[in-house]
Design a protein around this motif. Structure first.
Motif, PDB file in Angstrom:
ATOM      1  N   LEU A  40       0.831  -1.197   0.000  1.00 51.26           N
ATOM      2  CA  LEU A  40       0.000   0.000   0.000  1.00 51.26           C
ATOM      3  C   LEU A  40       0.875   1.260   0.000  1.00 51.26           C
ATOM      4  CD1 LEU A  40      -2.696  -1.113   2.597  1.00 51.26           C
ATOM      5  CD2 LEU A  40      -2.951  -0.957   0.108  1.00 51.26           C
ATOM      6  N   GLY A  41       0.743   2.066  -1.057  1.00 53.46           N
ATOM      7  CA  GLY A  41       1.567   3.256  -1.232  1.00 53.46           C
ATOM      8  C   GLY A  41       2.727   3.046  -2.188  1.00 53.46           C
ATOM      9  N   GLU A  42       2.972   1.804  -2.551  1.00 55.71           N
ATOM     10  CA  GLU A  42       4.110   1.440  -3.396  1.00 55.71           C
ATOM     11  C   GLU A  42       3.667   1.043  -4.803  1.00 55.71           C
ATOM     12  OE1 GLU A  42       7.685  -1.876  -2.983  1.00 55.71           O
ATOM     13  OE2 GLU A  42       6.637  -1.210  -1.182  1.00 55.71           O
ATOM     14  N   VAL A 203      14.598   8.451  -8.117  1.00 54.63           N
ATOM     15  CA  VAL A 203      13.425   8.773  -8.906  1.00 54.63           C
ATOM     16  C   VAL A 203      12.188   8.831  -8.011  1.00 54.63           C
ATOM     17  CG1 VAL A 203      12.909   6.348  -9.461  1.00 54.63           C
ATOM     18  CG2 VAL A 203      12.179   8.149 -11.035  1.00 54.63           C
ATOM     19  N   ASP A 204      11.197   9.591  -8.449  1.00 55.92           N
ATOM     20  CA  ASP A 204       9.926   9.707  -7.732  1.00 55.92           C
ATOM     21  C   ASP A 204       9.171   8.392  -7.847  1.00 55.92           C
ATOM     22  OD1 ASP A 204       7.483  10.337  -6.623  1.00 55.92           O
ATOM     23  OD2 ASP A 204       6.959  11.880  -8.091  1.00 55.92           O
ATOM     24  N   GLY A 205       9.086   7.650  -6.759  1.00 62.54           N
ATOM     25  CA  GLY A 205       8.415   6.359  -6.779  1.00 62.54           C
ATOM     26  C   GLY A 205       6.913   6.426  -6.842  1.00 62.54           C
ATOM     27  N   ASN A 206       6.333   7.621  -6.772  1.00 64.30           N
ATOM     28  CA  ASN A 206       4.887   7.781  -6.904  1.00 64.30           C
ATOM     29  C   ASN A 206       4.460   8.016  -8.348  1.00 64.30           C
ATOM     30  OD1 ASN A 206       4.462   7.468  -4.172  1.00 64.30           O
ATOM     31  ND2 ASN A 206       4.506   9.661  -3.727  1.00 64.30           N
ATOM     32  N   ASP A 207       5.408   8.041  -9.249  1.00 63.68           N
ATOM     33  CA  ASP A 207       5.132   8.271 -10.673  1.00 63.68           C
ATOM     34  C   ASP A 207       5.543   7.021 -11.451  1.00 63.68           C
ATOM     35  OD1 ASP A 207       5.079   8.979 -13.345  1.00 63.68           O
ATOM     36  OD2 ASP A 207       6.079  10.914 -13.061  1.00 63.68           O
ATOM     37  N   PRO A 208       4.588   6.201 -11.886  1.00 64.95           N
ATOM     38  CA  PRO A 208       4.949   4.945 -12.560  1.00 64.95           C
ATOM     39  C   PRO A 208       5.710   5.159 -13.855  1.00 64.95           C
ATOM     40  CG  PRO A 208       2.609   5.395 -12.834  1.00 64.95           C
ATOM     41  CD  PRO A 208       3.124   6.398 -11.847  1.00 64.95           C
ATOM     42  N   GLU A 209       5.444   6.244 -14.547  1.00 64.36           N
ATOM     43  CA  GLU A 209       6.135   6.510 -15.802  1.00 64.36           C
ATOM     44  C   GLU A 209       7.594   6.880 -15.556  1.00 64.36           C
ATOM     45  OE1 GLU A 209       3.882   9.267 -18.184  1.00 64.36           O
ATOM     46  OE2 GLU A 209       1.977   8.372 -17.545  1.00 64.36           O
ATOM     47  N   SER A 234       9.021   6.349  -2.305  1.00 64.84           N
ATOM     48  CA  SER A 234       7.567   6.222  -2.230  1.00 64.84           C
ATOM     49  C   SER A 234       7.153   5.968  -0.783  1.00 64.84           C
ATOM     50  CB  SER A 234       7.057   5.083  -3.130  1.00 64.84           C
ATOM     51  OG  SER A 234       7.614   3.854  -2.736  1.00 64.84           O
ATOM     52  N   GLY A 235       6.033   6.520  -0.398  1.00 70.97           N
ATOM     53  CA  GLY A 235       5.575   6.393   0.985  1.00 70.97           C
ATOM     54  C   GLY A 235       4.979   5.035   1.284  1.00 70.97           C
ATOM     55  N   ARG A 236       4.880   4.737   2.571  1.00 67.91           N
ATOM     56  CA  ARG A 236       4.233   3.508   3.042  1.00 67.91           C
ATOM     57  C   ARG A 236       2.983   3.943   3.775  1.00 67.91           C
ATOM     58  NH1 ARG A 236       7.766   0.899   7.318  1.00 67.91           N
ATOM     59  NH2 ARG A 236       6.297   1.837   8.771  1.00 67.91           N
ATOM     60  N   LEU A 237       1.807   3.659   3.192  1.00 66.39           N
ATOM     61  CA  LEU A 237       0.570   4.219   3.719  1.00 66.39           C
ATOM     62  C   LEU A 237       0.184   3.654   5.080  1.00 66.39           C
ATOM     63  CD1 LEU A 237      -1.687   4.477   0.529  1.00 66.39           C
ATOM     64  CD2 LEU A 237      -0.277   6.235   1.608  1.00 66.39           C
ATOM     65  N   LYS A 238       0.596   2.425   5.358  1.00 68.04           N
ATOM     66  CA  LYS A 238       0.259   1.802   6.636  1.00 68.04           C
ATOM     67  C   LYS A 238       1.535   1.489   7.409  1.00 68.04           C
ATOM     68  CE  LYS A 238      -4.230   1.629   5.939  1.00 68.04           C
ATOM     69  NZ  LYS A 238      -5.203   2.364   6.799  1.00 68.04           N
ATOM     70  N   GLY A 239       1.421   0.659   8.434  1.00 69.08           N
ATOM     71  CA  GLY A 239       2.577   0.290   9.223  1.00 69.08           C
ATOM     72  C   GLY A 239       3.487  -0.667   8.481  1.00 69.08           C
ATOM     73  N   HIS A 240       4.547  -1.058   9.161  1.00 68.01           N
ATOM     74  CA  HIS A 240       5.517  -1.976   8.551  1.00 68.01           C
ATOM     75  C   HIS A 240       4.853  -3.284   8.128  1.00 68.01           C
ATOM     76  CE1 HIS A 240       9.309  -4.001   7.813  1.00 68.01           C
ATOM     77  NE2 HIS A 240       8.953  -4.972   8.628  1.00 68.01           N
ATOM     78  N   SER A 241       3.985  -3.811   8.968  1.00 69.29           N
ATOM     79  CA  SER A 241       3.188  -4.991   8.636  1.00 69.29           C
ATOM     80  C   SER A 241       1.753  -4.702   9.054  1.00 69.29           C
ATOM     81  CB  SER A 241       3.721  -6.239   9.358  1.00 69.29           C
ATOM     82  OG  SER A 241       3.470  -6.150  10.751  1.00 69.29           O
ATOM     83  N   VAL A 242       0.855  -5.646   8.805  1.00 67.79           N
ATOM     84  CA  VAL A 242      -0.555  -5.387   9.100  1.00 67.79           C
ATOM     85  C   VAL A 242      -0.833  -5.259  10.587  1.00 67.79           C
ATOM     86  CG1 VAL A 242      -1.402  -6.446   6.980  1.00 67.79           C
ATOM     87  CG2 VAL A 242      -1.067  -7.855   9.001  1.00 67.79           C
ATOM     88  N   PRO A 262      -0.330   7.572  -4.407  1.00 64.39           N
ATOM     89  CA  PRO A 262       0.033   7.484  -5.822  1.00 64.39           C
ATOM     90  C   PRO A 262      -1.111   7.040  -6.732  1.00 64.39           C
ATOM     91  CG  PRO A 262       0.972   5.653  -4.600  1.00 64.39           C
ATOM     92  CD  PRO A 262       0.412   6.587  -3.585  1.00 64.39           C
ATOM     93  N   VAL A 263      -2.024   6.228  -6.219  1.00 59.88           N
ATOM     94  CA  VAL A 263      -3.146   5.773  -7.055  1.00 59.88           C
ATOM     95  C   VAL A 263      -4.059   6.942  -7.369  1.00 59.88           C
ATOM     96  CG1 VAL A 263      -5.122   4.220  -7.179  1.00 59.88           C
ATOM     97  CG2 VAL A 263      -3.004   3.448  -6.099  1.00 59.88           C
ATOM     98  N   ALA A 264      -4.417   7.693  -6.349  1.00 62.67           N
ATOM     99  CA  ALA A 264      -5.282   8.856  -6.566  1.00 62.67           C
ATOM    100  C   ALA A 264      -4.577   9.913  -7.408  1.00 62.67           C
ATOM    101  CB  ALA A 264      -5.699   9.443  -5.219  1.00 62.67           C
TER     102      ALA A 264
END
Length: 352
Positions: A40-42, A203-209, A234-242, A262-264
């Protein structure tokens, strides 16, 4: 990049997002055992990086691997079944979330030990070079891996021997709960390649291109005998694990991560280009939800592996004297117990 390719990135990012959200729910339902780390976020990094590969290239990842497996072409149902520990999973149910492996797609596994994949990926690159092949290896790792000895040893060997490998550091700013700035004297991790006279980029990991373009450049160099270090941020939207509540983040940091989703963000980019509409965004999301629902149905219907298959995949080829002892079994056979007559004689003798 064509419109079809850009839309393909977005579809894949949405699929990975919905898959990972459903995996998190499955964990709370006790359908997933062991550890579970989500992408999530990657999603943008996953989509751009995997699209840059040729079919014959090899991929090594760490334990945050579900999205990479899907983007490499492994059916979501097989990935979900592996999370469930079922026999139709990509590793027959014995690998779980962290240890998926698929020879057909040259997805060479996730590794639970931090950096465990780095020497193995380097060895694969050496084998390719030794055989005169044209394949390349992509070795994905987290930012914390750059502080272990095997990382530096592997980059040194790759540079000395001109191996066809791209090391990809996914820098989400945190090694579990410790920031990169607190753990790395040089927080711009790609600069570590300079120690080995190796080309590198951030590189900006939030930009797939952007990730795709950078990865293609890196792979082109690797195929010509110039290994490469690519850092994607690129950010990690949640914690290290669930199970990690990420309480080490401030409310402001959590809000900033959500705002940079990045999806939005990519949906807005494609909408502004005229490639997406509100209706097509909703349609793509519905398609992803349906695909994930089918994956869950497949995993639920898959049987549990038989205990007799536990050791079937320990070695690729037979190894003499390999242990087949089940967990909890005695290391040595129990001594023979006396029969009923002998036991009676012992008791009579004791009475005398």
């Amino acid at each position: 990049m064509s419109s079809a390719e850009a839309l393909g990135f977005y579809r894949q990012m949405v699929l990975i997002r919905r898959f990972e959200e459903r995996a998190a729910r499955a964990y709370t339902e006790a359908k997933v055992g062991g550890y579970c780390h989500l992408n999530l976020g990657e999603e943008a990094t996953v989509a751009g990086l995997m699209a840059s590969l040729d079919e014959t290239d090899y991929v090594y990842t760490n334990y945050r691997e579900h999205g990479y497996a899907i983007a490499r072409g492994i059916e979501p149902g097989r990935v979900m079944a592996e999370l469930y520990g079922r026999s139709d999973g990509v590793s027959r149910g014995w690998g779980g979330s962290m240890h998926m492996f698929d020879v057909a797609s040259r997805f060479m596994g996730g590794y639970g030990i931090v950096g465990g994949q780095v020497p193995l990926a380097t060895g694969t690159a050496l084998a390719i070079d030794y055989r005169g092949g044209r394949e390349a290896v992509v070795c994905v790792m987290g930012d914390g891996t750059t502080n272990i000895g095997a990382f530096h040893e592997s980059l040194n060997i790759a540079a000395l021997w001109s191996l066809p490998i791209v090391y990809v550091v996914i820098n989400n700013g945190l090694g579990m709960g410790t920031t990169v700035e607190q753990s790395s004297a040089e927080p711009e991790l790609h600069k570590r390649a300079a120690s080995y006279r190796m080309a590198s980029a951030r590189v900006d990991g939030n930009d797939p291109e952007a990730v795709y373009d950078a990865a293609r450049t890196a792979l082109a160099g690797a195929r010509s005998g110039k290994p490469y270090l690519l850092e994607t941020v690129s950010g990690r939207l949640k914690g290290h694990s669930v199970v990690d509540p990420a309480t080490y983040r401030t409310k402001e940091e959590a809000a900033a991560l959500k705002a940079a989703d990045p999806v939005a963000a990519y949906a807005v980019t494609l909408h502004d280009r005229g490639l997406l509409t509100d209706e097509s965004i909703a349609e793509i999301d519905a398609d992803a939800m349906s695909a994930v629902a089918r994956a869950v149905e497949f995993a639920d219907a898959s049987p549990h592996p038989d205990v007799s298959t536990l050791f079937d995949y320990t070695y690729a080829t037979p190894v003499p004297n390999d242990s087949r002892r089940l967990p909890g079994a005695a290391l040595y056979p129990a001594p023979p117990r006396p029969g009923a007559e002998d036991a009676g004689a012992v008791r009579i003798g004791a009475a005398r």
